[in-house]
Design a protein around this motif. Structure first.
Motif, short mmCIF file in Angstrom:
data_model
loop_
_atom_site.label_atom_id
_atom_site.label_comp_id
_atom_site.label_asym_id
_atom_site.label_seq_id
_atom_site.Cartn_x
_atom_site.Cartn_y
_atom_site.Cartn_z
N TYR A 150 0.81 -1.21 0.00
CA TYR A 150 0.00 0.00 0.00
C TYR A 150 0.85 1.27 0.00
O TYR A 150 0.38 2.34 -0.39
N LEU A 151 2.11 1.14 0.46
CA LEU A 151 3.00 2.29 0.43
C LEU A 151 3.29 2.74 -1.00
O LEU A 151 3.49 3.92 -1.27
N PHE A 152 3.31 1.76 -1.93
CA PHE A 152 3.55 2.10 -3.33
C PHE A 152 2.35 2.82 -3.96
O PHE A 152 2.50 3.50 -4.97
N LEU A 153 1.17 2.65 -3.36
CA LEU A 153 -0.02 3.34 -3.85
C LEU A 153 -0.13 4.75 -3.29
O LEU A 153 -0.88 5.56 -3.82
N LEU A 154 0.62 5.03 -2.24
CA LEU A 154 0.50 6.31 -1.56
C LEU A 154 0.82 7.51 -2.46
O LEU A 154 0.06 8.50 -2.45
N PRO A 155 1.89 7.51 -3.26
CA PRO A 155 2.16 8.68 -4.12
C PRO A 155 1.02 8.98 -5.09
O PRO A 155 0.60 10.13 -5.23
N GLY A 156 0.51 7.93 -5.72
CA GLY A 156 -0.61 8.13 -6.64
C GLY A 156 -1.85 8.62 -5.92
O GLY A 156 -2.59 9.47 -6.44
N ILE A 159 -5.14 16.83 -6.91
CA ILE A 159 -5.63 17.41 -8.16
C ILE A 159 -7.12 17.16 -8.41
O ILE A 159 -7.69 17.79 -9.31
N ILE A 160 -7.74 16.27 -7.65
CA ILE A 160 -9.15 15.97 -7.88
C ILE A 160 -9.99 16.20 -6.63
O ILE A 160 -10.92 17.01 -6.63
N LEU A 220 -13.87 19.28 -3.26
CA LEU A 220 -14.40 19.61 -1.94
C LEU A 220 -14.39 21.13 -1.72
O LEU A 220 -15.33 21.69 -1.14
N PHE A 221 -13.34 21.79 -2.18
CA PHE A 221 -13.26 23.24 -2.01
C PHE A 221 -14.34 23.93 -2.84
O PHE A 221 -14.94 24.92 -2.40
N THR A 222 -14.60 23.42 -4.05
CA THR A 222 -15.65 24.00 -4.88
C THR A 222 -17.01 23.85 -4.22
O THR A 222 -17.84 24.77 -4.26
N ILE A 223 -17.25 22.68 -3.60
CA ILE A 223 -18.51 22.48 -2.88
C ILE A 223 -18.64 23.51 -1.75
O ILE A 223 -19.70 24.11 -1.55
N ARG A 224 -17.55 23.71 -1.02
CA ARG A 224 -17.60 24.70 0.07
C ARG A 224 -17.84 26.11 -0.47
O ARG A 224 -18.64 26.87 0.08
N VAL A 225 -17.17 26.47 -1.56
CA VAL A 225 -17.32 27.81 -2.14
C VAL A 225 -18.75 28.02 -2.64
O VAL A 225 -19.29 29.13 -2.56
N SER A 226 -19.39 26.96 -3.14
CA SER A 226 -20.74 27.09 -3.69
C SER A 226 -21.76 27.49 -2.63
O SER A 226 -22.85 27.97 -2.98
N PHE A 227 -21.44 27.31 -1.37
CA PHE A 227 -22.33 27.70 -0.29
C PHE A 227 -21.90 29.03 0.35
O PHE A 227 -22.28 29.32 1.49
N SER A 228 -21.10 29.80 -0.39
CA SER A 228 -20.62 31.07 0.14
C SER A 228 -21.08 32.21 -0.76
O SER A 228 -21.57 32.00 -1.87
#
Length: 286
Positions: A6-12, A19-20, A25-33
């Motif tokens: 699982y450590l090899f999956l950590l960077p990805g 990037i996703i 999540l930030f866009t969702i928060r901004v949409s309620f502002s």
């Protein structure tokens, strides 16, 4: 050792979150502002932006316009791409040259291609209207009337992305087994019958994939509109992405544009899922 994998999956996973997940999540928060040019910040206003969105006829008109534009252009791209792929698939002279030439529009960035086409469509200085005059058709107001402007956008989209369909479908044709064609010739099937009964059914899976990929990409239409028509004349060529850009980057209504973006994302996910299932049931047989 079992846990170490699982450590090899950590960077990805970290890249995925960076990037996703975090921007979403930030866009969702901004949409309620109420974040805009006068009230910067994440002041909580609940669902006011979404209530406003429901009454925003300009947004829904842009969404309907984008849907119709996407369906029309992708359909024509598929038909033309399939025709070109069938043409080059057969042993014709200079078919390798044609394969390269057909891909040239796709290799050019949408912005550059749109600038070139804007010059071509120019009503007084462009080369297209003199050609139409010489043919007796007459000059056309390509970018100054709503119907002509939509047609111009469609022409550019079809010109640039038909090569993608051509490439995908040609790859599929080249991978088809030859035994069904031998059986069709033995049975005396002609070219049309062979296409309808052999080629088209065997190309169902690759056709579905190519159409879905283009539907996803075409639903994000922005650069062509921005350069070619700027959404005009009026709002006749305004798409959802361009309208969100206007609200967010021009009017600086960040909170409202975030709500528009999330609604657009949900509508596209639902619509494309329904289309994907319909295409799969239609062309992919168990």
């Amino acid at each position: 050792m079992y846990r170490q994998k699982y450590l090899f999956l950590l960077p990805g996973l970290l890249v995925l979150v960076a990037i996703i997940l975090f921007p979403l999540l930030f866009t969702i928060r901004v949409s309620f502002s109420s974040w805009d040019v006068y009230n910067p910040g994440l002041n909580w206003i609940g669902g006011d932006n979404f209530t406003r969105l429901l009454a925003d006829s300009r947004y829904w008109q842009a969404l309907v316009r984008l849907s119709l534009l996407t369906l029309a252009t992708v359909t024509l791209q598929y038909v033309l791409g399939f025709g070109l792929a069938l043409l080059v698939w057969r042993d014709i002279a200079a078919r390798r040259l044609f394969r390269v030439l057909f891909l040239v529009p796709m290799m050019t960035t949408p912005v550059v291609m749109s600038v070139i086409w804007r010059t071509i469509f120019h009503e007084s200085l462009g080369p297209l209207n003199p050609i139409l005059d010489a043919l007796g058709i007459g000059a056309q107001p390509w970018l100054s009337q709503a119907g002509h402007a939509l047609a111009a956008v469609m022409i550019v989209e079809i010109w640039q992305w038909t090569p993608f369909m051509f490439l995908m479908l040609l790859a599929g044709l080249l991978s088809l087994p030859q035994e069904p064609y031998l059986a069709a010739r033995i049975d005396g099937a002609g070219p049309i019958r062979t296409f309808l009964s052999v080629t088209f059914p065997m190309m169902a899976a690759i056709s579905t994939g190519a159409i879905l990929i283009r539907l996803i990409e075409a639903s994000k239409l922005m650069e062509t509109i921005y350069v070619l028509t700027s959404g005009g004349p009026g709002t006749s060529t305004e798409t959802t992405s361009y309208y969100i850009y206007i609200r967010g980057m021009r009017d600086f209504q960040i909170g409202y544009s975030a709500a528009l973006s999330l609604t657009y994302l949900v509508v596209m996910i639902v619509s494309l899922t329904v289309i994907a299932k319909a295409l799969t049931r239609m062309v992919v047989k168990d």
